[in-house]
Every structure is written in C-alpha cells, then in structure tokens.
Design a protein around this motif. Sequence first.
Motif, PDB file in Angstrom:
ATOM      1  N   UNK A  39       0.827  -1.196   0.000  1.00  0.00           N
ATOM      2  CA  UNK A  39       0.000   0.000   0.000  1.00  0.00           C
ATOM      3  C   UNK A  39       0.863   1.247   0.000  1.00  0.00           C
ATOM      4  N   UNK A  40       0.223   2.390  -0.134  1.00  0.00           N
ATOM      5  CA  UNK A  40       0.950   3.658  -0.234  1.00  0.00           C
ATOM      6  C   UNK A  40       1.386   4.197   1.132  1.00  0.00           C
ATOM      7  N   UNK A  41       2.402   3.580   1.705  1.00  0.00           N
ATOM      8  CA  UNK A  41       2.942   4.050   2.974  1.00  0.00           C
ATOM      9  C   UNK A  41       4.059   5.048   2.639  1.00  0.00           C
ATOM     10  N   UNK A  42       3.906   6.320   3.018  1.00  0.00           N
ATOM     11  CA  UNK A  42       4.933   7.324   2.693  1.00  0.00           C
ATOM     12  C   UNK A  42       6.298   6.944   3.281  1.00  0.00           C
ATOM     13  N   UNK A  43       7.348   7.278   2.570  1.00  0.00           N
ATOM     14  CA  UNK A  43       8.708   6.935   2.997  1.00  0.00           C
ATOM     15  C   UNK A  43       8.986   7.420   4.411  1.00  0.00           C
ATOM     16  N   UNK A  44       8.551   8.619   4.736  1.00  0.00           N
ATOM     17  CA  UNK A  44       8.823   9.170   6.072  1.00  0.00           C
ATOM     18  C   UNK A  44       8.065   8.444   7.183  1.00  0.00           C
ATOM     19  N   UNK A  45       7.071   7.648   6.845  1.00  0.00           N
ATOM     20  CA  UNK A  45       6.303   6.885   7.837  1.00  0.00           C
ATOM     21  C   UNK A  45       6.792   5.437   7.968  1.00  0.00           C
ATOM     22  N   UNK A  46       7.710   5.038   7.104  1.00  0.00           N
ATOM     23  CA  UNK A  46       8.190   3.657   7.106  1.00  0.00           C
ATOM     24  C   UNK A  46       9.189   3.438   8.245  1.00  0.00           C
ATOM     25  N   UNK A  47       9.134   2.248   8.809  1.00  0.00           N
ATOM     26  CA  UNK A  47      10.069   1.877   9.874  1.00  0.00           C
ATOM     27  C   UNK A  47      11.402   1.497   9.260  1.00  0.00           C
ATOM     28  N   UNK A  48      12.469   1.959   9.860  1.00  0.00           N
ATOM     29  CA  UNK A  48      13.816   1.685   9.364  1.00  0.00           C
ATOM     30  C   UNK A  48      14.318   0.381   9.970  1.00  0.00           C
ATOM     31  N   UNK A  49      13.940  -0.721   9.340  1.00  0.00           N
ATOM     32  CA  UNK A  49      14.286  -2.039   9.854  1.00  0.00           C
ATOM     33  C   UNK A  49      14.247  -3.047   8.723  1.00  0.00           C
ATOM     34  N   UNK A  50      15.198  -3.943   8.726  1.00  0.00           N
ATOM     35  CA  UNK A  50      15.218  -5.007   7.717  1.00  0.00           C
ATOM     36  C   UNK A  50      14.045  -5.968   7.894  1.00  0.00           C
ATOM     37  N   UNK A  51      13.407  -5.933   9.061  1.00  0.00           N
ATOM     38  CA  UNK A  51      12.270  -6.818   9.338  1.00  0.00           C
ATOM     39  C   UNK A  51      10.962  -6.289   8.746  1.00  0.00           C
ATOM     40  N   UNK A  52      10.979  -5.056   8.248  1.00  0.00           N
ATOM     41  CA  UNK A  52       9.799  -4.438   7.634  1.00  0.00           C
ATOM     42  C   UNK A  52      10.077  -4.241   6.158  1.00  0.00           C
ATOM     43  N   UNK A  53       9.310  -4.943   5.317  1.00  0.00           N
ATOM     44  CA  UNK A  53       9.500  -4.912   3.876  1.00  0.00           C
ATOM     45  C   UNK A  53       8.316  -4.174   3.259  1.00  0.00           C
ATOM     46  N   UNK A  54       8.627  -3.087   2.564  1.00  0.00           N
ATOM     47  CA  UNK A  54       7.596  -2.251   1.947  1.00  0.00           C
ATOM     48  C   UNK A  54       7.559  -2.520   0.448  1.00  0.00           C
ATOM     49  N   UNK A  55       6.403  -2.940  -0.032  1.00  0.00           N
ATOM     50  CA  UNK A  55       6.221  -3.271  -1.439  1.00  0.00           C
ATOM     51  C   UNK A  55       5.555  -2.144  -2.214  1.00  0.00           C
ATOM     52  N   UNK A  56       4.997  -1.146  -1.527  1.00  0.00           N
ATOM     53  CA  UNK A  56       4.291  -0.058  -2.201  1.00  0.00           C
ATOM     54  C   UNK A  56       2.945  -0.521  -2.723  1.00  0.00           C
ATOM     55  N   UNK A  57       2.384   0.302  -3.598  1.00  0.00           N
ATOM     56  CA  UNK A  57       1.106  -0.062  -4.212  1.00  0.00           C
ATOM     57  C   UNK A  57       1.370  -1.092  -5.301  1.00  0.00           C
ATOM     58  N   UNK A  58       0.511  -2.084  -5.379  1.00  0.00           N
ATOM     59  CA  UNK A  58       0.657  -3.139  -6.384  1.00  0.00           C
ATOM     60  C   UNK A  58      -0.661  -3.250  -7.138  1.00  0.00           C
TER      61      UNK A  58
END
Length: 176
Positions: A39-58
């Motif tokens: 989903x559209x999670x803004x970069x500034x709201x993303x957690x800085x961790x290798x355990x959190x993988x952001x795929x964006x909108x698909x």
Amino acid sequence: KGIRKFLFIGRNERRKGVQELCQCTEVFESSNCEMHWIGPIPIEKRLDSAKHIYHGEISNIEALQSIIDECQILVLPSLSEGMPNVVLEAMSRGLAVVASKVGAVPMMVSEKNGVLVKPGDISSLKKALNAMATVSDETMFEMQEASLQAIQSNFKWSDIARQTLTAIKEATHTKV
C-alpha cells in the motif's frame, strides 16, 4: 517453516490502525518474523528495519497474489471497518488473521483462524502478534486451513449474492 511472515494491506490512514501496528515493531525485531506492507505508505512513515518490507502499491494481480501467498498472517488493526474485502481475500489465499474486533470482522475471524483484538489497544495487538509469531507450524497450518474452510462454507460470492437478494426481496416484500 522458517521466517513467519505477517502482511498489512492498506492505506496509511488513521482508521486503518497503521500507527498502532508501527508501535509493535519489537515483536518483529525479537523474533524470526517479517512484516510485509502493501500500500501507499509514505517513505517518512516507514520503519527503518530489515524486518519491515515495503512493497508499495501493487496493481498487478499476479504480483499481489504472489506476495500474499508468501505470507502466513494478515494483520488488520483497523479502528473502524465494515466488512473488509482484504480479510476475505487473505483468507481465500489461506492466511490466518490478526484483526480488530470491528464491523463484520468477528463474522470472519475466530480463534480457529486467527486472533481478534480490541481496536486501538496496542498491548492487545502486541500480545496477538507475539502469539502468532510463536505458534507452532502445525497450529499455524490448522489456522490457515480454517480460513480456507470458512471461505468455502460461509463466504462464496454466489451464496452471498443469493442471501443479499433474498434479504432485499424480504425487505421490499417481494416474493422470492
């Protein structure tokens, strides 16, 4: 077996409980788990961790299904919902579910296929995520199978359409 993969699908909207889920990061940091975000999670709201993988909108359905199929547990910590399609879609792909007890979610999720939590209750959400992170592979498989069975038994579109049509006809006093 291996890494337990959790999945959130949705927008960065207050009602979706993203803030609460972000406050549960230690669950993922201290276990053999990953949290996948679609989903559209803004970069500034993303957690800085290798355990959190952001795929964006698909938008490609095959790509979306591929990511869903790699995960075991949908997480939907919403503060408000009706009957969220994302839960039905995840269950139809064999995912267990951790979700807030809102709207029609309790009709879809039970202790057989997941865990219901109090909306907005971070402690309850952490406890549920920890439980799902540490449940045995056998129990996880049983929960995933229960999701598939619930879809087959209660949520086939043809059955829902027929029930809806019957309810409309009864409400308008039309013969079925």
